[in-house]
Design an enzyme around this catalytic site. Sequence first.
Site, PDB file in Angstrom:
ATOM      1  N   GLU A   1      14.064  36.116  45.415  1.00  0.00           N
ATOM      2  CA  GLU A   1      14.371  36.061  43.980  1.00  0.00           C
ATOM      3  C   GLU A   1      15.246  34.849  43.664  1.00  0.00           C
ATOM      4  O   GLU A   1      16.218  34.571  44.392  1.00  0.00           O
ATOM      5  CB  GLU A   1      15.102  37.358  43.595  1.00  0.00           C
TER       6      GLU A   1
ATOM      7  N   SER B   1       4.630  39.784  31.978  1.00  0.00           N
ATOM      8  CA  SER B   1       3.610  39.843  30.936  1.00  0.00           C
ATOM      9  C   SER B   1       3.339  38.423  30.428  1.00  0.00           C
ATOM     10  O   SER B   1       2.219  38.102  30.033  1.00  0.00           O
ATOM     11  CB  SER B   1       4.057  40.745  29.793  1.00  0.00           C
ATOM     12  N   SER B   2       4.333  37.550  30.489  1.00  0.00           N
ATOM     13  CA  SER B   2       4.117  36.190  29.981  1.00  0.00           C
ATOM     14  C   SER B   2       3.157  35.404  30.868  1.00  0.00           C
ATOM     15  O   SER B   2       2.241  34.750  30.365  1.00  0.00           O
ATOM     16  CB  SER B   2       5.437  35.444  29.787  1.00  0.00           C
TER      17      SER B   2
ATOM     18  N   ASP C   1       5.310  33.311  39.114  1.00  0.00           N
ATOM     19  CA  ASP C   1       4.558  34.313  38.353  1.00  0.00           C
ATOM     20  C   ASP C   1       3.139  33.841  38.051  1.00  0.00           C
ATOM     21  O   ASP C   1       2.173  34.604  38.168  1.00  0.00           O
ATOM     22  CB  ASP C   1       5.288  34.634  37.043  1.00  0.00           C
TER      23      ASP C   1
HETATM   24  C1  GLA Z   1      11.434  34.996  36.541  1.00  0.00           C
HETATM   25  C2  GLA Z   1      10.765  33.644  36.600  1.00  0.00           C
HETATM   26  C3  GLA Z   1      10.317  33.292  38.024  1.00  0.00           C
HETATM   27  C4  GLA Z   1      11.445  33.501  39.028  1.00  0.00           C
HETATM   28  C5  GLA Z   1      12.105  34.867  38.824  1.00  0.00           C
HETATM   29  C6  GLA Z   1      13.313  35.060  39.688  1.00  0.00           C
HETATM   30  O1  GLA Z   1      10.487  35.986  36.808  1.00  0.00           O
HETATM   31  O2  GLA Z   1       9.644  33.621  35.746  1.00  0.00           O
HETATM   32  O3  GLA Z   1       9.838  31.974  38.063  1.00  0.00           O
HETATM   33  O4  GLA Z   1      12.385  32.474  38.953  1.00  0.00           O
HETATM   34  O5  GLA Z   1      12.498  35.076  37.475  1.00  0.00           O
HETATM   35  O6  GLA Z   1      12.948  35.098  41.027  1.00  0.00           O
END
Ligand code: GLA
Length: 366
Positions: free
Chosen positions: A15, A108-109, A153
Amino acid sequence: MRTFRAPGRVNLIGEHTDYNDGFVMPAALDFSTWVSVSPLEERKLKIFSENYGEEIEVDLDDRNLSARRRWSDYPVGVAVVLERAGHRLRGARLQIRGEVPIGSGLSSSAAIEVATACALTANSGLKIDPRELAVLCQRAENEFVGARVGIMDQFISLFGQAQKALLLDCRSLEFRLLPLPDNVRLIICNTMVKHALASSAYNERRAQCEAGVKDLEKFVPNVTALRDVTLEQLEAHADGLDDVVYRRCRHVITENARVLSAGEALEQGNLGRFGELMAESHRSLRDDYEVSSEELDLMVEIAQKVEGVYGARMTGGGFGGCTVNLVADTRVEEFKDRVSREYERTTTLRPEIYVCTAANGAEEVF
Ligand code: GLA
């Protein structure tokens, strides 16, 4: 008319490492956003959201399109970025339906961006390498929507595979698919709390990592991102760093190492070890990176006491949202019962609990 689907995601470990050129291990979820597309004669987009019951229209030749802080920023942002990258789009009518819970950290984005990108490129007869498409969707969010997110994501939404977690090197965009055992479930617990400052706090964390790189590059050769720094190097130069920046760096550096160890654990089928790494990740996010919340900590604490739970941690950007739990399939009902009962008793909030399996990435559906 053609229809495309792109999934949300859950991150198992890794994360706040993606924008530090590090490692992440997400899986695509069986929650998706669907975009149906048909061509229009004029170079316009007419976009209807079923979730919001609203239609918007934009002109693809309008050079002044900008974000309006609403759902349409995501699909419009994708169109703008594709055009700016030289991919000329045909006009289209789009109809969007999403089932990824909005604003709860399950992406969701990215799901709406990726499904829109697949629909718009197919409608325009364009074939774009999926790695490039992931980067363009990320750019739409960075440059048009204004959130400085990393690549995780959008990448998993395109490359996810059923029953697999994906270990991604966010610098090279190389990845390994790792098998998730059949007898475990990914259970996602939604705290039902989203803190208002999440996006500014996210951008602030990024800035602190960049400050860390600036400080460390004075001492350590060839540093362009925290990915390039070892824990020993960080400790050796800790005195030269502001305490907050030092702790942010320590999280990122140790988290990268945890992702690699978690990859090995999964390959060896060692879920006990995997779960320990999840617990360490949560502590590091709570204490060093400071992106957890009381509700997330409580949800994790409750889960860790339930029989059959290998690991539990907050997932996604933090400041509210969801936890991810690796749970033996024979213990799912007991897990749901205990976690919802105890969480509700302490917070008076009724959590949503989703029992998931890892799903395939974006595709055309017939
Ligand atoms: C969000 C961001 C990702 C990542 C996470 C943290 O989901 O969209 O790119 O940085 O936070 O791990």
